[in-house]
Structure formats: structure tokens, C-alpha cells
Design an enzyme around this catalytic site. Structure first.
Site, PDB file in Angstrom:
ATOM      1  N   GLY A  58      76.955 -26.385  66.973  1.00 26.27           N
ATOM      2  CA  GLY A  58      75.954 -25.462  66.462  1.00 26.27           C
ATOM      3  C   GLY A  58      75.910 -25.305  64.969  1.00 26.27           C
ATOM      4  CB  THR A 103      83.057 -26.006  73.398  1.00 20.00           C
ATOM      5  OG1 THR A 103      83.173 -24.627  73.762  1.00 20.00           O
ATOM      6  CG2 THR A 103      82.449 -26.120  72.003  1.00 20.00           C
ATOM      7  CG  ASP A 120      82.772 -17.037  71.690  1.00 22.47           C
ATOM      8  OD1 ASP A 120      82.563 -17.954  72.488  1.00 22.47           O
ATOM      9  OD2 ASP A 120      82.920 -17.206  70.465  1.00 22.47           O
ATOM     10  CE  LYS A 168      99.003 -24.161  80.312  1.00 23.02           C
ATOM     11  NZ  LYS A 168      98.296 -24.154  81.609  1.00 23.02           N
ATOM     12  CG  HIS A 213     106.544  18.857  56.720  1.00 26.22           C
ATOM     13  ND1 HIS A 213     107.010  17.619  56.329  1.00 26.22           N
ATOM     14  CD2 HIS A 213     107.006  19.737  55.801  1.00 26.22           C
ATOM     15  CE1 HIS A 213     107.740  17.757  55.228  1.00 26.22           C
ATOM     16  NE2 HIS A 213     107.742  19.018  54.884  1.00 26.22           N
ATOM     17  CD  GLU A 253     103.097  13.428  48.067  1.00 30.82           C
ATOM     18  OE1 GLU A 253     102.520  12.333  47.885  1.00 30.82           O
ATOM     19  OE2 GLU A 253     104.295  13.614  47.821  1.00 30.82           O
ATOM     20  NE  ARG A 280     102.834  31.751  73.302  1.00 33.84           N
ATOM     21  CZ  ARG A 280     102.252  30.709  72.730  1.00 33.84           C
ATOM     22  NH1 ARG A 280     101.556  30.877  71.616  1.00 33.84           N
ATOM     23  NH2 ARG A 280     102.356  29.516  73.255  1.00 33.84           N
ATOM     24  NE  ARG A 332      98.260  24.529  78.072  1.00 27.57           N
ATOM     25  CZ  ARG A 332      99.257  24.303  78.919  1.00 27.57           C
ATOM     26  NH1 ARG A 332      99.867  25.318  79.503  1.00 27.57           N
ATOM     27  NH2 ARG A 332      99.638  23.071  79.175  1.00 27.57           N
TER      28      ARG A 332
END
Length: 516
Positions: free
Chosen positions: A34, A66, A125, A137, A280, A332, A440, A512
Site C-alpha cells: 500500500g 499480507t 488492523d 514468535k 501527602h 513544589e 473517627r 459515604r
């Protein structure tokens, strides 16, 4: 007989120069299909079309080019097996020494907003993956190249090893080919699942594959003794891989983790100027304002000690006033959807500060993945939008519209704090954050202590229900005026009674937001 190279590529980057070296330096014959054949012919290179080599024309609009024994026989033949060699001779098949293939641009096609399913299907493809897998392979006898970045390395192999690529190099190229086809197939499967009527359920399928292309080797991981790298998922850059870095040092592993946490919080706020500062992965300051600079100043002042060295996310383009404030302390990273020219000049004074532009701040992953020993966990992202119509006021005292809006702000922030999570706010600004505690009550105490006097008349959000009424009583003693929590405890009524006795407003969300 000259060696034979099969070239059939969608991405033609560097193709002509590479093919010219194959012919001029190493005497390869070329066969191509092609558009690849046309590109080589236009460059004045000798090339045989696959259709001429096989004696079979391309058919089905190019779907079959192919898939032929003369191609796959030449790729798969083992040169040290007499029967294979005999089969080649009997069928007039030349052994193929080099396969250069990359695949139709499926992922870039489906990234287009107006793509149709038929358009996507035609970019799947078939012959390409078949050739890549066959060549990979049989890497003991030939080389497969699936990436233009490998061209020069292959030529150097030939130059350094008397015209032959080493076995080690061929094996590495085979691994890359198998990884390439694996990721390609995964992208197709994921896309086709998304065309179904139950996308959410189908996404968590019986098989789940993680595939990525390395973008950058990072200096280290969470700690200096840990190796780390950054990978992009998909062929089309998205998310942080598509962000534009205006200035600053290279991003670190911890930078990227914190940036994502910041992005998730700031994505909650779209209509009002908002700022968050992360340390963090937890927010040390989140605020809304009448302007971006006001929002940032409020977020910074919420916990200026923790903000030092933090990660900032803004939901609007950085203006000059905000840029000036950003340069007043050590940070940062800063991420925003844009940056004005004047602001960029101001920020340049802090040359080491990383400034990133990510226009689609709200576009995040639909799933999250955590690795565990022997496997990994996948869950749908916690991207549910708060539906205040489903909230339930459970106390005698009713919230005013202003109080209700403040509770919504506190709830949105609390969703992004490590469990057990407690957030205290006032004036659409975090005043205290209790994150990641083993109980908590401990989180409540930390948040209230951090809030100090700001707790008086403040608002408290909890990511999970209160199993006892002790947290309600502690909050009331500090001056909290209203609480938002999921509800659902067997002792909810104890917490409601305590709130009523102490004159608090309490709202149950019915959902929650644990974050582990």
C-alpha cells in the site's frame, strides 16, 4: 541471495532514511504494501509491492494484503529445521530477515470527538498484528521492529555485529512487539465495551489488562531507594501525559501522586474560583473566593505552615495577582487550566517551581487500580456528583440556604481526605482537617484542634457515619453549628438526639466517601 525486509507501516516517521540505509549499507531487498510501497517508490528506492511478490492482489478494500503463505511462510520459517527450509524452496518462498510493522492508528481515531463506530472498525488492523506476532514468535531467526525509535538501534546492531542483529536485541524487539499488540487489542476491547448499553457494568470484565508506554524514568519513587517510572496509557496522550509544563524541574513520583489528588479535589468546583493546596495527598487548604487570588490566599492561610512545599491546583487560568501570591512562598508544583502571559513572566522568577497547564482538569480516570500481592483490585472511580436533593435534614433545627451551601462545600472536600476523614470549614474555607486516623474520634479532635477558634460557628463534615454520639458532643463543645455525614449507623438516633439537645443542624447524605 540478498536479505529480504518487509516494511508495512502506518507511522512513516524516519521510514525513508531507514530503508535507504538497509539498501545502501546492507544490501536488503524491500517488499512493501500500500502506502508504504508508494512512499519508498516516491523516494527513488527499489521496492516490490506485496501484491506482486505474492501474486495475489489486495482485496476487500485493502482489508487483505499480507495474509498470504509467501509472507507468513517467509516470516515463520525456522532456518535450522530442514523441513522448514525445504518447504520454502518447494513453494518458492524467500525467508524474511526483517519485519518492520506498526499498526493502524486505532487509538488516535477513537480519540476524535466525532468518530463513528464504522470509522473505528476500519482502523482495526488485522494483517499488521499477525505479522508482528509471527515475527516476534520467530525472533530466533529474524528481527521485528514495531517502533520508528528502534530503527537507528537496529542499524547500529548490524554495524557492530557484521551485518547481523544480536539474539539479545532480537528478543528485546520481540517483547516490544508482543507488548504493542497486547496494548492495541486492549484498546479495541475497551472501546467496544463502551459501545454497549451498560458501559459501567461491562467495564469490569472477566479480564483486565494494564498496558502503558514509558514516558519517563523518574529519579526515584516514594523514597530514594525505590526505582520508579511514569507510563502513559493509550497511544494518545491524555491527563498528566498531555499536560504542558511551562517551567520548573522534572516531576517526581510524589509530585505526580499529589498532583492527581489535587486535580480530583479541584474538579469538584467549576462555577466559582477555587484553590487547593495538597501535602501527602491530603488537602491542607481548600477555599472558594470571589476571585482566584482570593481563593488561593484563603486556602494558603487555612494552614500556612503545611502549605510550605505544597502542591497547588487552581480551577481558573493563573492571572498576575495570583502569580504574585504564588511566588511568596516555597511550592513544589502549581497546576491550572491556563496561565496568562503576564502571570508567566512573574512566575519565571521562581525558576524551579513547576508550572503545569492542564486544560481538562475535570477529566479523570473512570476506574482506579491498586496492586496487591498476586494481583490487583479495580473499582469504578468515586466520581458521583453530590445530589443535595437526596440529602435528609434529620434534626429539628433546619439549615439556612447559606448553611446548606457551606455543608456542601465541606462535604466535597471531605470526600478527598484519607479516611477516617473529618473536615471543619468556615466561609467556604477549610479550617481544620483530620485525616487518616484509626478512629473517627481522633480525626474529630485533630480537625477541631487545628480549627481552634474558627470552629466556633463552623461546619463539620465526616466521610463516614458516627457510630456513637461522642463526636457530635465534642463538635458541639467546640462551637460547631452544623454537621454533614452519611448516616447509616445502628446508633444514628443517639447522634440525632445529641444534635437536637445541643442545638445543632445535622444532615445525612445517604452516601459515604471512604478513601484508602
Amino acid at each position: 541471495m540478498a536479505r529480504l525486509a518487509l516494511l508495512s507501516v502506518s507511522d512513516k516517521t524516519g521510514l525513508v532514511d531507514f530503508a535507504r540505509s538497509l539498501v545502501a549499507e546492507f544490501g536488503f531487498d524491500l517488499i512493501s504494501s500500500g502506502g508504504t510501497a508508494q512512499a519508498l517508490k516516491d523516494a527513488g528506492l527499489p521496492v516490490t509491492k506485496v501484491a506482486d511478490y505474492t501474486g495475489s492482489p489486495e482485496i476487500l478494500g485493502g482489508r487483505v494484503k499480507t495474509l498470504h503463505p509467501r509472507i507468513h511462510g517467509g516470516i515463520l520459517a525456522r532456518r535450522d529445521v530442514p523441513q522448514d527450509v525445504a518447504d520454502l524452496e518447494n513453494n518458492q518462498i524467500r525467508p524474511i530477515d526483517l519485519v518492520v510493522v506498526n499498526l493502524y492508528p486505532f487509538e488516535s481515531t477513537i480519540a476524535q470527538p466525532d468518530v463513528t463506530l464504522p470509522d473505528a472498525i476500519e482502523q482495526i488492523d488485522i494483517g499488521g498484528p499477525a505479522m508482528l506476532r509471527a515475527a516476534a514468535k520467530n525472533y530466533a531467526h529474524l528481527t521485528v521492529l514495531c517502533d520508528p525509535a528502534l530503527y537507528e538501534a537496529y542499524l547500529e546492531e548490524l554495524r557492530q555485529h557484521d551485518g547481523n542483529a544480536s539474539l539479545e536485541f532480537r528478543q528485546e524487539c520481540a517483547i516490544k512487539a508482543f507488548s504493542h499488540t497486547s496494548g492495541y487489542d486492549q484498546a479495541i476491547a475497551f472501546y467496544l465495551r463502551g459501545q454497549g448499553s451498560e458501559v459501567r457494568d461491562q467495564s469490569l470484565s472477566q479480564q483486565y489488562t494494564l498496558e502503558g508506554t514509558q514516558l519517563q524514568v523518574l529519579r526515584y519513587g516514594e523514597n530514594p531507594h525505590q526505582e520508579a517510572a511514569w507510563y502513559q496509557s493509550g497511544a494518545v496522550a491524555s491527563g498528566w501525559a498531555a499536560a504542558k509544563k511551562l517551567q520548573g524541574k522534572e516531576l517526581s513520583y510524589n509530585n505526580l501522586v499529589d498532583l492527581e489528588a489535587a486535580r480530583r479535589i479541584i474538579a469538584e468546583f467549576t462555577d466559582t474560583p477555587a484553590a487547593t493546596i495538597i501535602k501527602h495527598t491530603n488537602p491542607c487548604g481548600v477555599a472558594l473566593g470571589n476571585s482566584l487570588v482570593e481563593a488561593y490566599a484563603k486556602a494558603f492561610n487555612a494552614d500556612s505552615t503545611s502549605a510550605f512545599g505544597g502542591i497547588v491546583a487552581l480551577n481558573q487560568s493563573i492571572d498576575a495577582a495570583t502569580a504574585t501570591e504564588l511566588t511568596k512562598t516555597f511550592l513544589e508544583c502549581v497546576v491550572a487550566p491556563g496561565c496568562e502571559a503576564e502571570a508567566q513572566e512573574i512566575l519565571a522568577a521562581k525558576s524551579k517551581l513547576r508550572i503545569l497547564i492542564l486544560p481538562q482538569l475535570s477529566a479523570g480516570p473512570k476506574e482506579t487500580v491498586k496492586v496487591i500481592a498476586g494481583g490487583f483490585l479495580v473499582q469504578a472511580a468515586d466520581d458521583v456528583v453530590a445530589d443535595t436533593n437526596k440529602w435528609q435534614v434529620v434534626t429539628q433545627k433546619q439549615p439556612t440556604p447559606e448553611q446548606f451551601a457551606e455543608l456542601l462545600f465541606a462535604w466535597k472536600v471531605c470526600k478527598h481526605v484519607k479516611s477516617n476523614a473529618i473536615v471543619v470549614t468556615r466561609d467556604r474555607t477549610t479550617a481544620g482537617v483530620g485525616a487518616g486516623q484509626m478512629n473517627r474520634v481522633g480525626s474529630v479532635q485533630i480537625a477541631l484542634e487545628q480549627a481552634g477558634k474558627k470552629a466556633n460557628g463552623g461546619f463539620l463534615a465526616s466521610d463516614g457515619f458516627f457510630p456513637f454520639d461522642d463526636s457530635v458532643k465534642t463538635a458541639a463543645a467546640a462551637g460547631i453549628s452544623a454537621i454533614v455525614q452519611p448516616g447509616g449507623s445502628m446508633r444514628d438516633q443517639d447522634s440525632i438526639n445529641a444534635a437536637n439537645d445541643l442545638g445543632l443542624v445535622m444532615v445525612f447524605t445517604g452516601i459515604r466517601h471512604f478513601l484508602h
